[in-house]
Design a protein around this motif. Structure first.
Motif, PDB file in Angstrom:
ATOM      1  N   GLU A  30     -21.852  11.331 -38.491  1.00  0.00           N
ATOM      2  CA  GLU A  30     -21.176  10.139 -39.355  1.00  0.00           C
ATOM      3  C   GLU A  30     -22.262   9.222 -39.945  1.00  0.00           C
ATOM      4  O   GLU A  30     -21.816   8.597 -40.928  1.00  0.00           O
TER       5      GLU A  30
ATOM      6  N   CYS B 164     -22.459   5.455 -34.025  1.00  0.00           N
ATOM      7  CA  CYS B 164     -22.065   6.547 -34.651  1.00  0.00           C
ATOM      8  C   CYS B 164     -22.960   7.803 -34.212  1.00  0.00           C
ATOM      9  O   CYS B 164     -23.914   7.557 -33.867  1.00  0.00           O
TER      10      CYS B 164
ATOM     11  N   THR C 148     -22.940   1.688 -38.794  1.00  0.00           N
ATOM     12  CA  THR C 148     -23.209   2.738 -37.964  1.00  0.00           C
ATOM     13  C   THR C 148     -24.064   2.862 -36.684  1.00  0.00           C
ATOM     14  O   THR C 148     -24.428   3.779 -36.200  1.00  0.00           O
TER      15      THR C 148
END
Length: 79
Positions: free
Chosen positions: A25, A21, A18
């Motif tokens: 998200e 992101c 992540t």
């Protein structure tokens, strides 16, 4: 001990995935992972895990989306 190391490895991979992101998200990924864990702990079946992941993913995406939209009302009082 194996279970603890698997959890630590999963969490570190989740943090790496992540990195680039958006908040929406990230919220979806973290929510889905947390929902899957809660679903498995409460239900103990594959169906409960999938339901928990779906609910957690949607909830996390909604929370992440509200973080991306800074300055917008999340709650409006009639006064």
């Amino acid at each position: 001990m194996k279970k603890l190391s698997a959890i630590v490895l999963s969490l570190s991979m989740l943090a790496g995935v992540t990195t680039g992101c958006t908040s929406t998200e990230k919220g979806a990924v973290v929510g889905a992972a947390g929902g899957a864990l809660v679903g498995q702990a409460l239900g103990g079946s594959t169906e409960a895990t999938l339901i928990g992941a779906a609910v957690g993913g949607v909830t996390g995406a909604l929370i992440g989306n509200s973080i991306d939209r800074e300055g917008y009302c999340r709650y409006r009082d009639r006064y």
